[in-house]
Write an enzyme that holds these catalytic residues in place. Structure first.
Site, mmCIF file in Angstrom:
data_model
loop_
_atom_site.group_PDB
_atom_site.id
_atom_site.type_symbol
_atom_site.label_atom_id
_atom_site.label_comp_id
_atom_site.label_asym_id
_atom_site.label_seq_id
_atom_site.Cartn_x
_atom_site.Cartn_y
_atom_site.Cartn_z
ATOM 1 N N CYS A 95 -0.450 4.100 2.588
ATOM 2 C CA CYS A 95 -0.434 3.909 4.044
ATOM 3 C C CYS A 95 -0.180 2.431 4.352
ATOM 4 O O CYS A 95 0.941 1.967 4.170
ATOM 5 C CB CYS A 95 -1.726 4.419 4.678
ATOM 6 S SG CYS A 95 -3.225 3.999 3.783
ATOM 7 N N SER A 96 -1.194 1.688 4.773
ATOM 8 C CA SER A 96 -0.939 0.286 5.106
ATOM 9 C C SER A 96 -2.185 -0.566 4.911
ATOM 10 O O SER A 96 -2.448 -1.466 5.707
ATOM 11 C CB SER A 96 -0.437 0.187 6.543
ATOM 12 O OG SER A 96 -1.374 0.796 7.398
ATOM 13 N N CYS A 126 0.904 -1.145 0.000
ATOM 14 C CA CYS A 126 0.000 0.000 0.000
ATOM 15 C C CYS A 126 0.939 1.189 0.000
ATOM 16 O O CYS A 126 1.582 1.461 1.015
ATOM 17 C CB CYS A 126 -0.905 0.019 1.233
ATOM 18 S SG CYS A 126 -1.789 1.589 1.362
HETATM 19 FE FE FE Z 1 -3.290 2.045 2.909
#
Ligand code: FE
Length: 186
Positions: free
Chosen positions: A100-101, A97
């Site tokens: 972000c995550s 990603c």
């Molecule tokens: Fe993300």
């Protein structure tokens, strides 16, 4: 902040919230128990093992992973639009990603620390082969590497190739061998 500092802060925050009556410790224990025992890469491993053994399930999984995994009734969420990408002799897939995550919790649990690391997120796009080598994945130069960028809308999971030596194993034995990293692409 080090891990132990973070743990101390989290504990202090928890005590404060409980003291103020904003949080029930039983709720926290329930969430921790869920992520320790029921939501994790063991769920994704069951999906992969089933896909390897059941071609009809695999075709449903590749078409619409979100509905294909409903039968497992996994908790954890974050799979409203799950897309499974298949490793083949020609293509190796890798998930990130970049923003972000974003990560498919119901099948893989909470993301590992390195997945959230800005270095992984930027390098995997620029030099995926170098990153893979660091994971211990050696690819033939002829193999293509595809990087999939997970987001709040779409989350990806890799269907790894089944090693030849595992061909005789049943689903349960297969599931116990499938690693978290192999389902991210590492
Ligand atoms: Fe993300």
């Amino acid at each position: 902040m080090s891990d132990s500092q973070a743990a101390i802060r989290a504990e202090a925050l928890e005590s404060l919230l409980v003291e103020k009556g904003l949080l029930d410790t039983n709720d926290i224990d329930a969430v921790i128990e869920m992520y320790n025992e029921r939501v994790g890469p063991m769920n994704g491993a069951r999906v992969v093992a089933k896909a390897w053994r059941d071609t009809q399930f695999k075709s449903r999984l590749m078409t619409d992973a979100t509905s294909a995994i409903e039968e497992f009734e996994f908790e954890g969420g974050e799979v409203q639009k799950l897309v499974v990408v298949e490793n083949t002799d020609e293509v190796h897939n890798l998930v990130v990603c970049t923003l972000c995550s974003c990560y498919p919790w119901a099948v893989l649990g909470l993301p590992p620390k390195w997945y959230k690391d800005p270095a992984y997120r930027s390098r995997v796009v620029r030099e995926p082969r170098v990153v893979l080598t660091e994971f211990g994945v050696q690819l033939l130069p002829s193999k293509k590497v595809r990087v999939w960028d997970s987001s709040a809308e779409i989350r990806y999971m890799v269907l790894p190739q089944q090693p030849q030596t595992w061909l005789g194993l049943d689903e349960e034995a297969l599931a116990s061998k499938i690693t978290r990293d192999s389902m991210i692409g590492g």
